[in-house]
Design a protein around this motif. Structure first.
Motif, mmCIF file in Angstrom:
data_model
loop_
_atom_site.group_PDB
_atom_site.id
_atom_site.type_symbol
_atom_site.label_atom_id
_atom_site.label_comp_id
_atom_site.label_asym_id
_atom_site.label_seq_id
_atom_site.Cartn_x
_atom_site.Cartn_y
_atom_site.Cartn_z
ATOM 1 N N TRP A 128 -1.127 -6.480 -2.563
ATOM 2 C CA TRP A 128 -1.478 -5.085 -2.344
ATOM 3 C C TRP A 128 -0.485 -4.184 -3.071
ATOM 4 O O TRP A 128 0.654 -4.574 -3.330
ATOM 5 C CB TRP A 128 -1.534 -4.741 -0.859
ATOM 6 C CG TRP A 128 -0.263 -4.953 -0.077
ATOM 7 C CD1 TRP A 128 0.058 -6.015 0.704
ATOM 8 C CD2 TRP A 128 0.852 -4.056 0.011
ATOM 9 N NE1 TRP A 128 1.302 -5.867 1.255
ATOM 10 C CE2 TRP A 128 1.812 -4.666 0.858
ATOM 11 C CE3 TRP A 128 1.136 -2.811 -0.545
ATOM 12 C CZ2 TRP A 128 3.034 -4.069 1.155
ATOM 13 C CZ3 TRP A 128 2.356 -2.215 -0.244
ATOM 14 C CH2 TRP A 128 3.285 -2.848 0.607
ATOM 15 N N THR A 130 0.649 0.113 -3.402
ATOM 16 C CA THR A 130 0.542 1.465 -2.859
ATOM 17 C C THR A 130 1.296 2.444 -3.755
ATOM 18 O O THR A 130 2.447 2.181 -4.137
ATOM 19 C CB THR A 130 1.115 1.545 -1.435
ATOM 20 O OG1 THR A 130 0.365 0.682 -0.579
ATOM 21 C CG2 THR A 130 1.035 2.965 -0.891
ATOM 22 N N LYS A 152 -2.254 9.439 -1.664
ATOM 23 C CA LYS A 152 -1.904 8.016 -1.561
ATOM 24 C C LYS A 152 -3.050 7.156 -2.087
ATOM 25 O O LYS A 152 -4.226 7.394 -1.790
ATOM 26 C CB LYS A 152 -1.610 7.627 -0.108
ATOM 27 C CG LYS A 152 -1.191 6.162 0.067
ATOM 28 C CD LYS A 152 -1.045 5.798 1.533
ATOM 29 C CE LYS A 152 0.077 6.572 2.186
ATOM 30 N NZ LYS A 152 0.293 6.128 3.588
ATOM 31 N N ASN A 154 -4.065 3.062 -2.309
ATOM 32 C CA ASN A 154 -3.757 1.708 -1.853
ATOM 33 C C ASN A 154 -4.817 0.753 -2.371
ATOM 34 O O ASN A 154 -6.013 0.995 -2.214
ATOM 35 C CB ASN A 154 -3.708 1.646 -0.321
ATOM 36 C CG ASN A 154 -3.372 0.246 0.182
ATOM 37 O OD1 ASN A 154 -4.263 -0.541 0.456
ATOM 38 N ND2 ASN A 154 -2.096 -0.053 0.294
#
Length: 237
Positions: A128, A130, A152, A154
Motif C-alpha cells: 500500500w 499513501t 490524501k 491511498n
C-alpha cells in the motif's frame, strides 16, 4: 473447533524512517469437522447406514511473513508484505465421504495421509502507498501541478496464488493429491481519494473509491473439457 497459534517475530529499524519485520507462525486446528458413516443393525436382520458430522479431523497452517514499512516523511508512506504459507490436514471438506458414496465408492474407507486444504494459497504479496497533503501545506506538487491542501491518496495492491484445485485428466479421474495445484493468480488494485474541507466550524470529507482498477478478472471456478471437446481441440490444431 479449537485453534492454537504460535507466532515468533522480530522487528528491526534499519533507517530513521524504515523498518523490517519477519514473522514465522504455526496454527493448529483441532476437532475439524468431518463426516463419518454409522451402521445400525436391527436384530441382525436389517442394516441402515447414515452419515453424521463429527469433530474428529485436524488442520495445520505454517508460514513466514516479511514486511518492509516506511513511516510518513515528505507526505509519503508505504509498506510491502510477502507471505509464504502451507495448509494441510486430514480432510479439507467435511462432505468428502458423502461425495464418495454418491459416486459409488466405499465411504467407510478414509485416507490415512494428509492433504492440502481447499484454502491453501502459498504465495501472497500485498503493498500500500499513501500520499498525504495536510492542511496548510502549499508546496505540494507533482510534475509542476500544485496539489490541493487537506488531500490524501491511498493505493492498495494485492497479488496471490489462485484458488486450490485437484488436477484431473480428460476423463475426470484425479491425477494428483487433492488441492495440490493452484489456479491463475488473483490480483487487485484499489485506490481511495479523500479531500477534506472546512464548512463553518465543522470539517467534512469527500471520498472517491475505485476497486479493481486494472479490471483483472480473477478465476472463481475451474472447468475441465470433456473427452469429445479434447478430441475436437486436437483435430483443430
Amino acid at each position: 473447533e479449537v485453534s492454537v497459534q504460535y507466532e515468533l517475530g522480530v522487528n528491526h529499524q534499519f533507517a530513521h524512517d524504515k523498518a523490517v519485520k519477519v514473522v514465522v507462525y504455526n496454527k493448529d486446528i483441532y476437532d475439524y469437522p468431518t463426516s463419518t458413516t454409522l451402521t445400525l443393525t436391527d436384530r441382525g436382520t436389517r442394516r441402515a447406514d447414515f452419515f453424521v458430522y463429527r469433530n474428529l479431523d485436524y488442520a495445520r497452517s505454517r508460514g513466514i511473513e516479511i514486511e518492509v514499512r516506511k513511516q510518513r516523511t515528505l507526505r509519503t508512506s508505504w509498506a510491502a508484505s510477502y507471505t509464504f504459507s502451507n495448509a494441510k490436514g486430514k480432510s479439507s471438506d467435511p462432505n468428502n465421504l458423502s461425495l464418495v458414496r454418491e459416486s459409488g465408492g466405499d465411504a467407510r474407507e478414509t485416507s490415512l495421509e494428509e492433504e492440502f486444504m481447499w484454502w491453501n494459497r502459498p504465495h501472497k504479496l500485498t503493498s500500500w502507498f499513501t500520499y498525504h497533503v495536510p492542511h496548510g501545506d502549499k508546496a505540494a506538487a507533482i510534475l509542476g501541478v500544485r496539489l490541493p491542501q487537506d488531500f490524501k491518496l491511498n493505493a492498495y495492491f494485492m497479488i496471490q496464488s489462485g484458488r486450490a484445485y485437484t488436477p484431473e485428466d480428460i476423463f475426470g479421474n484425479f491425477t494428483d493429491v487433492a488441492y495440490s495445484k493452484n489456479g491463475p493468480f488473483d490480483s487487485s488494485l484499489n485506490a481511495t481519494l479523500v479531500k477534506g474541507f472546512q464548512l463553518g466550524s465543522r470539517r467534512f470529507e469527500i471520498t472517491v473509491q475505485g476497486w479493481n482498477l486494472l479490471n483483472r478478472r480473477n478465476a472463481t471456478d475451474f472447468e475441465h473439457r470433456s473427452y469429445a471437446e479434447e478430441i475436437a481441440l486436437c483435430q483443430r490444431y
